[in-house]
Scaffold this motif. Structure first.
Motif, PDB file in Angstrom:
ATOM      1  N   GLY A 152       0.817  -1.210   0.000  1.00 58.39           N
ATOM      2  CA  GLY A 152       0.000   0.000   0.000  1.00 58.39           C
ATOM      3  C   GLY A 152       0.846   1.251   0.000  1.00 58.39           C
ATOM      4  N   GLY A 153       0.181   2.366  -0.217  1.00 60.17           N
ATOM      5  CA  GLY A 153       0.878   3.639  -0.291  1.00 60.17           C
ATOM      6  C   GLY A 153       0.779   4.483   0.957  1.00 60.17           C
ATOM      7  N   ASN A 154       0.031   3.990   1.980  1.00 55.67           N
ATOM      8  CA  ASN A 154      -0.235   4.809   3.169  1.00 55.67           C
ATOM      9  C   ASN A 154      -0.733   6.180   2.729  1.00 55.67           C
ATOM     10  OD1 ASN A 154      -0.398   5.390   5.920  1.00 55.67           O
ATOM     11  ND2 ASN A 154       1.698   6.178   6.016  1.00 55.67           N
ATOM     12  N   ASN A 155      -1.698   6.164   1.814  1.00 52.98           N
ATOM     13  CA  ASN A 155      -2.076   7.375   1.083  1.00 52.98           C
ATOM     14  C   ASN A 155      -3.569   7.320   0.762  1.00 52.98           C
ATOM     15  OD1 ASN A 155      -1.690   9.769  -0.552  1.00 52.98           O
ATOM     16  ND2 ASN A 155      -1.669   8.431  -2.346  1.00 52.98           N
ATOM     17  N   GLU A 156      -4.393   7.484   1.779  1.00 54.92           N
ATOM     18  CA  GLU A 156      -5.845   7.370   1.611  1.00 54.92           C
ATOM     19  C   GLU A 156      -6.449   8.697   1.146  1.00 54.92           C
ATOM     20  OE1 GLU A 156      -8.086   5.274   4.692  1.00 54.92           O
ATOM     21  OE2 GLU A 156      -6.164   4.683   5.579  1.00 54.92           O
ATOM     22  N   TRP A 157      -7.312   8.593   0.149  1.00 49.53           N
ATOM     23  CA  TRP A 157      -8.022   9.752  -0.380  1.00 49.53           C
ATOM     24  C   TRP A 157      -9.486   9.385  -0.606  1.00 49.53           C
ATOM     25  CZ3 TRP A 157      -6.162  14.587  -2.500  1.00 49.53           C
ATOM     26  CH2 TRP A 157      -4.789  14.805  -2.328  1.00 49.53           C
ATOM     27  N   ARG A 158     -10.363  10.337  -0.330  1.00 46.92           N
ATOM     28  CA  ARG A 158     -11.752  10.183  -0.760  1.00 46.92           C
ATOM     29  C   ARG A 158     -11.825  10.428  -2.264  1.00 46.92           C
ATOM     30  NH1 ARG A 158     -15.387  14.042   2.946  1.00 46.92           N
ATOM     31  NH2 ARG A 158     -14.180  15.556   1.723  1.00 46.92           N
ATOM     32  N   ASN A 159     -12.718   9.700  -2.934  1.00 55.93           N
ATOM     33  CA  ASN A 159     -12.829   9.842  -4.386  1.00 55.93           C
ATOM     34  C   ASN A 159     -13.069  11.295  -4.800  1.00 55.93           C
ATOM     35  OD1 ASN A 159     -12.412   7.126  -4.760  1.00 55.93           O
ATOM     36  ND2 ASN A 159     -14.550   6.625  -5.198  1.00 55.93           N
ATOM     37  N   ILE A 160     -13.945  11.979  -4.108  1.00 56.29           N
ATOM     38  CA  ILE A 160     -14.264  13.358  -4.482  1.00 56.29           C
ATOM     39  C   ILE A 160     -13.050  14.258  -4.310  1.00 56.29           C
ATOM     40  CG2 ILE A 160     -15.193  13.914  -2.193  1.00 56.29           C
ATOM     41  CD1 ILE A 160     -16.338  15.299  -5.651  1.00 56.29           C
ATOM     42  N   ASP A 161     -12.210  13.963  -3.327  1.00 56.42           N
ATOM     43  CA  ASP A 161     -11.007  14.773  -3.121  1.00 56.42           C
ATOM     44  C   ASP A 161      -9.974  14.526  -4.209  1.00 56.42           C
ATOM     45  OD1 ASP A 161     -12.137  15.858  -0.835  1.00 56.42           O
ATOM     46  OD2 ASP A 161     -11.256  14.342   0.483  1.00 56.42           O
ATOM     47  N   ILE A 162      -9.879  13.277  -4.659  1.00 56.50           N
ATOM     48  CA  ILE A 162      -8.998  12.971  -5.796  1.00 56.50           C
ATOM     49  C   ILE A 162      -9.439  13.770  -7.015  1.00 56.50           C
ATOM     50  CG2 ILE A 162      -8.491  11.197  -7.526  1.00 56.50           C
ATOM     51  CD1 ILE A 162      -6.787  10.568  -5.337  1.00 56.50           C
ATOM     52  N   VAL A 163     -10.731  13.754  -7.285  1.00 54.48           N
ATOM     53  CA  VAL A 163     -11.250  14.455  -8.462  1.00 54.48           C
ATOM     54  C   VAL A 163     -11.004  15.956  -8.340  1.00 54.48           C
ATOM     55  CG1 VAL A 163     -13.333  14.989  -9.779  1.00 54.48           C
ATOM     56  CG2 VAL A 163     -12.943  12.661  -8.940  1.00 54.48           C
ATOM     57  N   ASN A 164     -11.252  16.523  -7.177  1.00 57.67           N
ATOM     58  CA  ASN A 164     -10.998  17.956  -6.979  1.00 57.67           C
ATOM     59  C   ASN A 164      -9.515  18.288  -7.131  1.00 57.67           C
ATOM     60  OD1 ASN A 164     -13.480  19.415  -6.508  1.00 57.67           O
ATOM     61  ND2 ASN A 164     -13.714  18.221  -4.633  1.00 57.67           N
ATOM     62  N   ALA A 165      -8.647  17.396  -6.648  1.00 53.94           N
ATOM     63  CA  ALA A 165      -7.207  17.641  -6.779  1.00 53.94           C
ATOM     64  C   ALA A 165      -6.790  17.647  -8.248  1.00 53.94           C
ATOM     65  CB  ALA A 165      -6.430  16.582  -6.009  1.00 53.94           C
ATOM     66  N   ILE A 166      -7.328  16.708  -9.025  1.00 53.62           N
ATOM     67  CA  ILE A 166      -7.015  16.676 -10.459  1.00 53.62           C
ATOM     68  C   ILE A 166      -7.538  17.940 -11.138  1.00 53.62           C
ATOM     69  CG2 ILE A 166      -7.481  15.463 -12.628  1.00 53.62           C
ATOM     70  CD1 ILE A 166      -7.551  12.853 -10.965  1.00 53.62           C
TER      71      ILE A 166
END
Length: 352
Positions: free
Chosen positions: A251-265
């Motif tokens: 694992g990446g020890n790197n949890e993200w909510r899907n909506i936060d991933i999309v906003n970051a992109i």
């Protein structure tokens, strides 16, 4: 590490990245890529490495026992790294049968062929490494401890059920026959050559085409993200230092909510278009990106059936082998966005 390696699914996303990684790390190794070239397999993922004398591409299906055995014999294979799988949850919901055929029966075919070839020919130094997923463990609440290798399997989709079955087969061939196996259960990967149906490339390419960015349900599902190059390095470490018969969570020890991933992109692409006017010329249809408002494309859609809430990996076991991710997510996702911006010739034939 000079080995003769069969990479199944080596023209897919993670498999192709592994072929590039292994060839760079061990240029003297023989690599045989076996891929059925279904919708997600693409020889273009392998690029220039196919020009190497010790990399051989074989178009074929892992369910073809005779073909698999012939490759093991012809190339004197001592290591199998098994990526080949149907892997998209939505597709498994629409039709489970291809997932059972490839992920379960295909894995069984490989195991049977490997056992026969390696045992009949007294190839003592062999390894079957099986690449699996954290989805076999089921779903976590937002506060539950991360998945460890000792967690009970609770797959919730036909895809994860098929991978769970294949994991059990690999374990059984070790404990029953003594086949030298290892398994890795990895979190979500991202990086170059990722097929456009998956979340991160889909969001990037939809922005470039000014299409809606579909978010399942409330978008609060949580995933652990790992750069594909780090995953390849983890497999390398397991092959070198992992204990035969063991499972390692990666694992990446790197949890993200899907909506936060999309906003970051969205934020990063807004910044790219603002800082480089050439992107507007290359992608004139990307109106939201040109206007600095990618987030306006976000569209909430009905959740998919049985959607797992959270995946998270406890990576303490593989850390004992001195594996730690090297990619910071902010760097990795920026590089991934830039890769898609700079490689339309790769994704244009695949994106719909």
């Amino acid at each position: 590490m000079t080995k003769k390696v069969l990479v199944t699914g080596g023209a897919g996303f993670i498999g192709a990245n592994f072929v590039h990684y292994w060839h760079n790390a061990y240029p003297d190794s023989t690599i045989v890529v076996l891929d059925a070239l279904t919708y997600a397999g693409n020889k273009a993922n392998l690029g220039g490495v196919l020009n190497s004398d010790n990399i051989h591409f074989e178009h074929g299906n892992i369910c073809n026992a005779q073909r698999v055995y012939s490759l093991l014999e012809s190339f004197n294979i001592d290591t199998i790294v098994h990526f080949a799988a149907e892997s998209h949850v939505d597709r498994s919901i629409d039709s489970a049968q291809p997932f059972i055929e490839t992920n379960v029966m295909g894995t069984l075919t490989l195991l049977e062929a490997a056992k026969k070839y390696w045992f009949d020919n007294d190839i003592e130094e062999h390894r079957f490494h099986h690449v699996s997923t954290d989805e076999v463990y089921g779903s976590l609440s937002c506060t539950a401890p991360a998945f460890a290798e000792t967690n009970q399997y609770q797959p919730n989709s036909p895809y994860s059920a098929s991978k769970a079955a294949s994991d059990h087969l690999v374990r059984a061939f070790h404990h029953t026959y003594g086949l030298k196996v290892t398994t890795s259960n990895c979190s979500n990967n991202y990086g170059p050559f990722h097929y456009p149906e998956k979340l991160i490339p889909l969001i990037i390419l939809n922005i470039l085409h000014n299409k809606p960015l579909p978010i399942y349900g409330d978008g609060l599902q949580i995933r652990d993200w790992l750069h594909v190059t780090d995953h390849c390095r983890a497999i390398d470490i397991i092959l070198k230092d992992g204990r035969v018969g063991e499972v390692y969570n990666v694992g990446g020890n790197n949890e993200w909510r899907n909506i936060d991933i999309v906003n970051a992109i969205c934020d990063l692409i807004n910044q790219e278009f603002a800082s480089n006017s050439a992107w507007a010329v290359d992608y004139p249809q990307a109106l939201a990106a040109i206007n600095g408002s990618c987030e306006q494309l976000i569209t909430y859609v009905d959740d998919r059936p049985g959607h797992d809430t959270r995946y998270a990996i406890n990576a303490e076991k593989i850390q004992q082998l001195n594996f730690f991710p090297t990619y910071q997510f902010e760097k990795g996702i920026q590089e991934t966005i830039n890769w898609y911006l700079n490689n339309p010739s790769w994704w244009a034939p695949l994106y719909r």
